[in-house]
Each structure stands twice: as C-alpha cells, then as structure tokens.
Motif scaffolding. Sequence first.
Motif, mmCIF file in Angstrom:
data_model
loop_
_atom_site.group_PDB
_atom_site.id
_atom_site.type_symbol
_atom_site.label_atom_id
_atom_site.label_comp_id
_atom_site.label_asym_id
_atom_site.label_seq_id
_atom_site.Cartn_x
_atom_site.Cartn_y
_atom_site.Cartn_z
ATOM 1 N N MET A 178 48.728 -21.790 -20.016
ATOM 2 C CA MET A 178 48.978 -20.612 -20.834
ATOM 3 C C MET A 178 48.260 -20.714 -22.181
ATOM 4 N N ASN A 179 48.365 -21.875 -22.816
ATOM 5 C CA ASN A 179 47.705 -22.047 -24.106
ATOM 6 C C ASN A 179 46.190 -21.975 -23.971
ATOM 7 N N HIS A 180 45.659 -22.528 -22.902
ATOM 8 C CA HIS A 180 44.211 -22.458 -22.666
ATOM 9 C C HIS A 180 43.772 -21.002 -22.483
ATOM 10 N N ARG A 181 44.572 -20.235 -21.755
ATOM 11 C CA ARG A 181 44.252 -18.821 -21.505
ATOM 12 C C ARG A 181 44.097 -18.048 -22.818
ATOM 13 N N TYR A 182 44.893 -18.407 -23.819
ATOM 14 C CA TYR A 182 44.853 -17.714 -25.107
ATOM 15 C C TYR A 182 44.066 -18.494 -26.172
ATOM 16 N N ASP A 183 43.309 -19.482 -25.704
ATOM 17 C CA ASP A 183 42.447 -20.283 -26.575
ATOM 18 C C ASP A 183 43.230 -20.967 -27.701
ATOM 19 N N ILE A 184 44.399 -21.500 -27.342
ATOM 20 C CA ILE A 184 45.233 -22.247 -28.282
ATOM 21 C C ILE A 184 45.106 -23.725 -27.928
ATOM 22 N N LYS A 185 44.748 -24.519 -28.893
ATOM 23 C CA LYS A 185 44.544 -25.954 -28.674
ATOM 24 C C LYS A 185 45.881 -26.657 -28.436
ATOM 25 N N THR A 186 45.893 -27.555 -27.458
ATOM 26 C CA THR A 186 47.060 -28.405 -27.210
ATOM 27 C C THR A 186 46.606 -29.864 -27.168
ATOM 28 N N ALA A 187 47.535 -30.739 -27.402
ATOM 29 C CA ALA A 187 47.306 -32.183 -27.276
ATOM 30 C C ALA A 187 48.619 -32.782 -26.792
#
Length: 108
Positions: free
Chosen positions: A55-64
């Motif tokens: 989901m975060n990738h779909r909205y171009d939100i960085k995760t770690a």
Amino acid sequence: MAFYRMPDSFGQAALYFVIDSAADLLLYVGETCQSNKRWKNAHDCKDYVASYQDMNHRYDIKTAVNIGFWWDAPTQRKARLALEQAMIQEWRSPFNKEMWNLWGQPFK
C-alpha cells in the motif's frame, strides 16, 4: 524481515517488535519461546506487513520495516505474555489484535 528464512539452530525466549523506522511507527509486539522458529510458519503479521508495504509503495510512501528482538525477556511464558500485553496496551501497536477495536483489523 527475511531473517526467519536463514538456517539457524539458535532459538530462545524473546519479545520482538516490528517497526517501520521510516515512519517511527511500532506496528506489532510479539513474544516467543523459540525465536528461530516463530515466523517460519503462518503468522498473520507477515501478511499485514506485506500489505502495508504494498500500500505504501502504491502511494510512493517510503517504508523501512524491520524486526528487533529483546533477548532479556522472561523465559517463563506467563511472565512473557504479561509483559507483551503491557507493551501492546502502552504503545497501541495497530497489527496486534488487541488494538483492532481502536484501529480496526488491518487489511481485512
């Protein structure tokens, strides 16, 4: 997050924490008596993490997303469970079922 796929005969009681370091967010608190085996089989949190990252990738939100272990956890299960519950209640980690009444079930 793929630590559980590595060959390892080391396993002990631990509390573990799934954290998104990019968002400074604790996603899940868990406990285990065999740290090397807990995530090898089915674990709902693995699915939640995958959906969260997608989901975060779909909205171009960085995760770690990472997992950390606390090795000084009590070896007796009752004490470990009590400590796990206290942490869940204190930090309100959204992927723990105890918090679904507050946040809703993730990615159902």
